[in-house]
Design a protein around this motif. Structure first.
Motif, PDB file in Angstrom:
ATOM      1  N   PHE A  92       0.860  -1.180   0.000  1.00  0.00           N
ATOM      2  CA  PHE A  92       0.000   0.000   0.000  1.00  0.00           C
ATOM      3  C   PHE A  92       0.895   1.227   0.000  1.00  0.00           C
ATOM      4  CE2 PHE A  92       1.121  -0.047   4.373  1.00  0.00           C
ATOM      5  CZ  PHE A  92       0.859   1.209   4.902  1.00  0.00           C
ATOM      6  N   THR A  93       0.311   2.384  -0.335  1.00  0.00           N
ATOM      7  CA  THR A  93       1.067   3.630  -0.357  1.00  0.00           C
ATOM      8  C   THR A  93       0.504   4.552   0.718  1.00  0.00           C
ATOM      9  OG1 THR A  93       1.479   3.378  -2.717  1.00  0.00           O
ATOM     10  CG2 THR A  93       1.833   5.569  -1.776  1.00  0.00           C
ATOM     11  N   PRO A  94       1.276   4.801   1.778  1.00  0.00           N
ATOM     12  CA  PRO A  94       0.777   5.648   2.868  1.00  0.00           C
ATOM     13  C   PRO A  94       0.628   7.113   2.449  1.00  0.00           C
ATOM     14  CG  PRO A  94       3.063   5.020   3.249  1.00  0.00           C
ATOM     15  CD  PRO A  94       2.630   4.308   2.021  1.00  0.00           C
ATOM     16  N   GLN A  95      -0.350   7.768   3.028  1.00  0.00           N
ATOM     17  CA  GLN A  95      -0.576   9.192   2.781  1.00  0.00           C
ATOM     18  C   GLN A  95       0.024  10.013   3.921  1.00  0.00           C
ATOM     19  OE1 GLN A  95      -4.675  10.186   1.826  1.00  0.00           O
ATOM     20  NE2 GLN A  95      -5.028   8.067   1.167  1.00  0.00           N
ATOM     21  N   ALA A  96       0.485  11.194   3.584  1.00  0.00           N
ATOM     22  CA  ALA A  96       1.104  12.078   4.576  1.00  0.00           C
ATOM     23  C   ALA A  96       0.129  12.392   5.699  1.00  0.00           C
ATOM     24  CB  ALA A  96       1.570  13.367   3.911  1.00  0.00           C
ATOM     25  N   GLY A  97       0.625  12.348   6.932  1.00  0.00           N
ATOM     26  CA  GLY A  97      -0.170  12.696   8.097  1.00  0.00           C
ATOM     27  C   GLY A  97      -1.106  11.614   8.583  1.00  0.00           C
ATOM     28  N   HIS A  98      -1.108  10.441   7.949  1.00  0.00           N
ATOM     29  CA  HIS A  98      -2.006   9.356   8.345  1.00  0.00           C
ATOM     30  C   HIS A  98      -1.294   8.363   9.257  1.00  0.00           C
ATOM     31  CE1 HIS A  98      -5.489   9.776   5.370  1.00  0.00           C
ATOM     32  NE2 HIS A  98      -4.754  10.865   5.245  1.00  0.00           N
ATOM     33  N   ASP A  99      -2.086   7.711  10.093  1.00  0.00           N
ATOM     34  CA  ASP A  99      -1.594   6.636  10.964  1.00  0.00           C
ATOM     35  C   ASP A  99      -2.168   5.318  10.481  1.00  0.00           C
ATOM     36  OD1 ASP A  99      -0.158   8.335  12.688  1.00  0.00           O
ATOM     37  OD2 ASP A  99      -1.941   8.733  13.889  1.00  0.00           O
ATOM     38  N   TYR A 100      -1.322   4.277  10.498  1.00  0.00           N
ATOM     39  CA  TYR A 100      -1.728   2.955  10.009  1.00  0.00           C
ATOM     40  C   TYR A 100      -1.420   1.888  11.045  1.00  0.00           C
ATOM     41  CZ  TYR A 100      -1.935   5.395   5.554  1.00  0.00           C
ATOM     42  OH  TYR A 100      -2.244   6.280   4.558  1.00  0.00           O
ATOM     43  N   GLU A 101      -2.124   0.774  10.917  1.00  0.00           N
ATOM     44  CA  GLU A 101      -1.919  -0.365  11.794  1.00  0.00           C
ATOM     45  C   GLU A 101      -2.023  -1.631  10.953  1.00  0.00           C
ATOM     46  OE1 GLU A 101      -3.563  -0.738  16.024  1.00  0.00           O
ATOM     47  OE2 GLU A 101      -5.052  -1.792  14.807  1.00  0.00           O
ATOM     48  N   VAL A 102      -1.091  -2.561  11.152  1.00  0.00           N
ATOM     49  CA  VAL A 102      -1.105  -3.827  10.421  1.00  0.00           C
ATOM     50  C   VAL A 102      -1.704  -4.889  11.336  1.00  0.00           C
ATOM     51  CG1 VAL A 102       0.279  -5.578   9.260  1.00  0.00           C
ATOM     52  CG2 VAL A 102       0.921  -3.156   9.074  1.00  0.00           C
ATOM     53  N   GLY A 103      -2.844  -5.419  10.941  1.00  0.00           N
ATOM     54  CA  GLY A 103      -3.488  -6.487  11.700  1.00  0.00           C
ATOM     55  C   GLY A 103      -3.071  -7.829  11.135  1.00  0.00           C
ATOM     56  N   SER A 104      -2.689  -8.754  12.001  1.00  0.00           N
ATOM     57  CA  SER A 104      -2.283 -10.102  11.592  1.00  0.00           C
ATOM     58  C   SER A 104      -3.345 -11.096  12.038  1.00  0.00           C
ATOM     59  CB  SER A 104      -0.944 -10.467  12.239  1.00  0.00           C
ATOM     60  OG  SER A 104       0.069  -9.599  11.791  1.00  0.00           O
ATOM     61  N   TYR A 105      -3.729 -11.985  11.130  1.00  0.00           N
ATOM     62  CA  TYR A 105      -4.802 -12.922  11.420  1.00  0.00           C
ATOM     63  C   TYR A 105      -4.419 -14.332  10.996  1.00  0.00           C
ATOM     64  CZ  TYR A 105      -7.275  -8.612  12.092  1.00  0.00           C
ATOM     65  OH  TYR A 105      -7.639  -7.371  12.547  1.00  0.00           O
ATOM     66  N   LEU A 106      -4.891 -15.304  11.779  1.00  0.00           N
ATOM     67  CA  LEU A 106      -4.643 -16.712  11.501  1.00  0.00           C
ATOM     68  C   LEU A 106      -5.939 -17.479  11.740  1.00  0.00           C
ATOM     69  CD1 LEU A 106      -2.596 -19.143  11.094  1.00  0.00           C
ATOM     70  CD2 LEU A 106      -2.469 -19.193  13.584  1.00  0.00           C
ATOM     71  N   ASN A 107      -6.328 -18.329  10.771  1.00  0.00           N
ATOM     72  CA  ASN A 107      -7.455 -19.241  10.974  1.00  0.00           C
ATOM     73  C   ASN A 107      -7.160 -20.534  10.233  1.00  0.00           C
ATOM     74  OD1 ASN A 107      -8.151 -18.904   8.249  1.00  0.00           O
ATOM     75  ND2 ASN A 107      -9.706 -17.361   8.703  1.00  0.00           N
TER      76      ASN A 107
END
Length: 197
Positions: free
Chosen positions: A156-171
């Protein structure tokens, strides 16, 4: 024998304290006009990996950050000593319920980083299951690694001034990562469109 074991334990403990998974210090100055922030989760046996380009032109270099997969992170998580490292990204449901992700000898934690805006970021995760050894009556050994998986690399390409979080999932279908855009100071999130590789 006890002295040798104790020496190995002390050496491992000291090594765990020295090994870090950090971005270069000169890239960690947050300017909301040119950079974004991102939170990665990790724990013993469940690392999250991020690859990001730092710098411009001939000075550009690729940095790879592995949260939870390095010896220091894994050992700290194993002993329950891993600490969260925050640079001010608002709390979300994932951070408020982080202890629910803890496993046996595997404490969940997160680290936050400043990343350049407008440049593609790649992330993926893995789940490293427990191994077992079986001796065959006819001779020989079988090695099993149960539950291992690695997610697709997403971009993905982050935008200036934004906060991101990477969620990890397993099923039962495998493991996956999702990128969330943290929209407000109250931790509301929305999904970020991603591309897979």
């Amino acid at each position: 024998m006890k002295i040798k074991f104790f020496s190995v334990f002390v050496f491992s403990f000291l090594l765990a304290g020295c090994v870090t998974t950090e971005m270069p210090a000169d890239t960690q100055h947050y300017n909301p006009e040119t950079s974004a922030r991102i939170r990665l989760f990790g724990q013993n046996g469940k690392p999250t990996i991020m690859t990001v380009q730092i710098g411009q032109g001939s000075d550009a270099k690729t940095e790879k950050v592995n949260v939870g997969g390095g010896i220091g992170d894994a050992f700290g998580s194993l002993l329950g000593m891993s600490k969260n490292d925050s640079i001010g990204i608002p709390a979300t449901a994932n951070t408020q319920n982080l202890s629910a992700q803890n496993g046996i000898l595997s404490k969940a934690f997160y680290r936050e980083f400043v990343i350049p805006a407008g440049k593609p970021v790649k992330v993926n995760n893995a789940y490293i299951g427990l191994g077992s050894i079986t001796q065959l009556a006819q001779g020989g050994t079988l090695y099993f690694h149960e539950g291992d998986c690695a997610s697709n690399v997403v971009r993905f390409t982050p935008q200036a001034g934004h906060d991101y979080e990477v969620g990890s999932y397993l099923n039962s279908n495998g493991c996956s990562v999702v990128i969330f855009n943290i929209k407000t100071t109250n931790g509301k999130v929305s999904l970020v469109p991603i591309q897979t590789q």
